[in-house]
Motif scaffolding. Structure first.
Motif, PDB file in Angstrom:
ATOM      1  N   GLY A 136      -5.428   3.877  -9.032  1.00  0.00           N
ATOM      2  CA  GLY A 136      -6.119   2.757  -8.424  1.00  0.00           C
ATOM      3  C   GLY A 136      -6.844   1.866  -9.399  1.00  0.00           C
ATOM      4  O   GLY A 136      -7.677   1.050  -8.997  1.00  0.00           O
ATOM      5  N   THR A 157       5.295  -1.111 -10.812  1.00  0.00           N
ATOM      6  CA  THR A 157       5.320  -1.239  -9.365  1.00  0.00           C
ATOM      7  C   THR A 157       6.740  -1.190  -8.815  1.00  0.00           C
ATOM      8  O   THR A 157       6.991  -0.583  -7.775  1.00  0.00           O
ATOM      9  CB  THR A 157       4.657  -2.560  -8.941  1.00  0.00           C
ATOM     10  OG1 THR A 157       3.328  -2.596  -9.457  1.00  0.00           O
ATOM     11  CG2 THR A 157       4.620  -2.698  -7.429  1.00  0.00           C
ATOM     12  N   ARG A 182      -0.704  -4.416  -3.407  1.00  0.00           N
ATOM     13  CA  ARG A 182      -1.571  -3.268  -3.135  1.00  0.00           C
ATOM     14  C   ARG A 182      -0.791  -1.955  -3.147  1.00  0.00           C
ATOM     15  O   ARG A 182      -1.068  -1.036  -2.374  1.00  0.00           O
ATOM     16  CB  ARG A 182      -2.336  -3.442  -1.818  1.00  0.00           C
ATOM     17  CG  ARG A 182      -3.179  -4.709  -1.781  1.00  0.00           C
ATOM     18  CD  ARG A 182      -4.131  -4.743  -0.601  1.00  0.00           C
ATOM     19  NE  ARG A 182      -3.457  -4.623   0.682  1.00  0.00           N
ATOM     20  CZ  ARG A 182      -2.881  -5.632   1.326  1.00  0.00           C
ATOM     21  NH1 ARG A 182      -2.859  -6.854   0.778  1.00  0.00           N
ATOM     22  NH2 ARG A 182      -2.309  -5.445   2.506  1.00  0.00           N
ATOM     23  N   HIS A 198       2.570   4.458  -2.388  1.00  0.00           N
ATOM     24  CA  HIS A 198       2.090   5.252  -3.513  1.00  0.00           C
ATOM     25  C   HIS A 198       3.256   6.003  -4.157  1.00  0.00           C
ATOM     26  O   HIS A 198       3.893   6.831  -3.505  1.00  0.00           O
ATOM     27  CB  HIS A 198       1.061   6.277  -3.043  1.00  0.00           C
ATOM     28  CG  HIS A 198      -0.165   5.670  -2.435  1.00  0.00           C
ATOM     29  ND1 HIS A 198      -1.383   5.636  -3.074  1.00  0.00           N
ATOM     30  CD2 HIS A 198      -0.353   5.067  -1.233  1.00  0.00           C
ATOM     31  CE1 HIS A 198      -2.282   5.043  -2.298  1.00  0.00           C
ATOM     32  NE2 HIS A 198      -1.680   4.693  -1.173  1.00  0.00           N
ATOM     33  N   GLU A 201       0.804  -1.222   0.000  1.00  0.00           N
ATOM     34  CA  GLU A 201       0.000   0.000   0.000  1.00  0.00           C
ATOM     35  C   GLU A 201       0.839   1.276   0.000  1.00  0.00           C
ATOM     36  O   GLU A 201       0.534   2.247   0.690  1.00  0.00           O
ATOM     37  CB  GLU A 201      -0.978  -0.014   1.174  1.00  0.00           C
ATOM     38  CG  GLU A 201      -1.947  -1.182   1.105  1.00  0.00           C
ATOM     39  CD  GLU A 201      -2.964  -1.184   2.227  1.00  0.00           C
ATOM     40  OE1 GLU A 201      -3.079  -0.164   2.932  1.00  0.00           O
ATOM     41  OE2 GLU A 201      -3.652  -2.205   2.391  1.00  0.00           O
ATOM     42  N   TYR A 223       0.511   1.434  -5.460  1.00  0.00           N
ATOM     43  CA  TYR A 223      -0.128   2.258  -6.467  1.00  0.00           C
ATOM     44  C   TYR A 223       0.904   3.044  -7.259  1.00  0.00           C
ATOM     45  O   TYR A 223       1.673   3.832  -6.698  1.00  0.00           O
ATOM     46  CB  TYR A 223      -1.121   3.218  -5.806  1.00  0.00           C
ATOM     47  CG  TYR A 223      -2.269   2.497  -5.135  1.00  0.00           C
ATOM     48  CD1 TYR A 223      -3.459   2.264  -5.812  1.00  0.00           C
ATOM     49  CD2 TYR A 223      -2.141   2.039  -3.821  1.00  0.00           C
ATOM     50  CE1 TYR A 223      -4.508   1.592  -5.200  1.00  0.00           C
ATOM     51  CE2 TYR A 223      -3.182   1.358  -3.202  1.00  0.00           C
ATOM     52  CZ  TYR A 223      -4.364   1.142  -3.898  1.00  0.00           C
ATOM     53  OH  TYR A 223      -5.389   0.466  -3.294  1.00  0.00           O
TER      54      TYR A 223
END
Length: 277
Positions: free
Chosen positions: A237, A216, A210, A190, A188, A212
Motif C-alpha cells: 500500500g 500493476t 487503486r 491485490h 482495488e 495493489y
C-alpha cells in the motif's frame, strides 16, 4: 398439432430462482450460475437477473480451484441490468490463519469466473474472488476475478466486456488472467506477487486504479485507450519505485492512446513499450 419448444438459445438465471425450473423464460429462471451452465450448449446466451450470485460452484476441467461459474465454450453470460446491480462473488479460504496475509487465498478459496474459448462475460461486477495461495501461475493461483483459458492474442480467447472487476486476490493477474478485457473498470485488486490488474490479458478502453502490487499490469500484446489512475500502489500500500506497467515475455508490447497518471519508467517507454497518441 401442438408443438413444444424443447430447447432455446436463451436461458435465464436469478438469485431468487430455482435450479428445478426450466430456465427458458424470465419467469422461470434457474437459481445458480453453475446450475444453468450445466444445461447450455455452444451458441447459447445466459441472461442473469440483478442480484448477488453467491451460491454453488463449478470446477474447470483439469483444475482444482473452485469457480463461482465456469462458462463453457461459445457461451455468453450477460447481466441484463448491468454491473451496478449484478454481482458475481467469489469466496475466501478462512480455514488457515496463516494465509491471511495473502488475502485468504488458499486451497478452499473460490475465484469468480472461468471463461473457456470463445466465451463472453458482459455487464457484471466481479468481486471477492480468491485463488489458491500457491507459488506459480495458472488457473489455481491466478485470476481471482476472471481466469480466461487462452491468451488475449488468440482469436478464440474469452472476452470480458463492460464489467467492474474489484477486490479480487491472486498470485498475479488477480483481476484478470489472459483474455480480451474491454470497457471495464479494474479497481482495488491485490496481487500478492505482482500484476494485480492483469497478466497475459489485453486491455481496451479500461480504467485501472487503486490496485495493489507492482507492476500493476503486464502487457501481453496490446494496451489501448486505457487510463491508469494515480493510486496503483505496491502490495503493502505504499508508493514505490515499481512500474505501473511492464512488458510481457514476448516483447514488443505496445501501449496506444493511454493515459498514465502515475509511474511509467523511461526505460519502459524507450525499450519495450511504444506510447502512441
Amino acid at each position: 398439432l401442438d408443438l413444444q419448444v424443447l430447447s432455446s438459445p436463451h436461458w435465464y438465471v436469478s438469485p431468487t430462482g430455482d435450479n428445478g425450473n426450466d430456465g427458458w423464460t424470465p419467469e422461470t429462471p434457474m437459481g445458480t450460475l453453475a446450475g444453468v451452465m450445466e444445461k447450455v450448449t455452444a451458441g447459447d446466451i445466459v441472461h442473469a437477473a440483478a442480484g448477488f450470485y453467491t451460491n454453488d460452484y463449478a470446477i474447470a476441467s483439469g483444475w482444482t480451484l473452485k469457480s463461482r461459474v465456469v462458462v463453457p465454450e461459445k457461451v455468453t453470460l450477460v447481466a441484463d441490468e448491468g454491473p451496478e446491480k449484478t454481482f458475481i462473488v467469489g469466496e475466501e479460504d478462512k480455514t488457515d490463519s496463516k494465509i491471511a496475509a495473502k488475502g485468504n487465498c488458499g486451497p478452499n478459496a473460490m475465484q469468480c469466473v472461468f471463461l473457456n474459448n470463445y466465451s463472453k462475460l458482459n455487464g457484471f461486477t466481479v468481486c471477492g474472488g480468491r485463488t489458491d495461495g500457491g507459488g506459480d501461475d495458472g488457473a489455481n493461483h491466478s485470476g481471482g476475478g476472471v481466469f480466461v483459458l487462452s491468451g488475449g492474442s488468440s482469436s478464440y480467447c474469452g472476452i470480458v466486456e463492460n464489467c467492474i472487476i474489484s477486490n479480487n486476490w491472486g498470485r498475479s493477474g488477480a483481476a484478470t488472467y489472459r483474455g480480451k478485457i474491454i470497457g471495464c473498470q479494474i479497481l482495488e485488486n491485490h496481487g500478492y506477487s505482482s500484476n494485480p490488474a492483469g497478466r497475459y490479458s489485453n486491455l481496451y478502453g479500461c480504467y485501472i486504479d487503486r490496485n495493489y502490487g507492482m507492476p500493476t499490469y503486464q502487457i501481453y500484446y496490446a494496451l489501448e485507450n486505457c487510463t491508469f489512475g494515480p493510486d496503483n500502489l505496491s502490495a503493502s500500500g505504499t508508493r514505490s519505485t515499481g512500474l505501473t506497467v511492464c512488458s510481457g515475455p514476448q516483447g514488443g508490447a505496445v501501449a496506444k492512446n493511454c493515459v498514465f497518471m502515475d509511474r511509467i519508467s523511461k526505460d519502459m517507454v524507450n525499450k519495450t513499450v511504444v506510447v502512441a497518441t
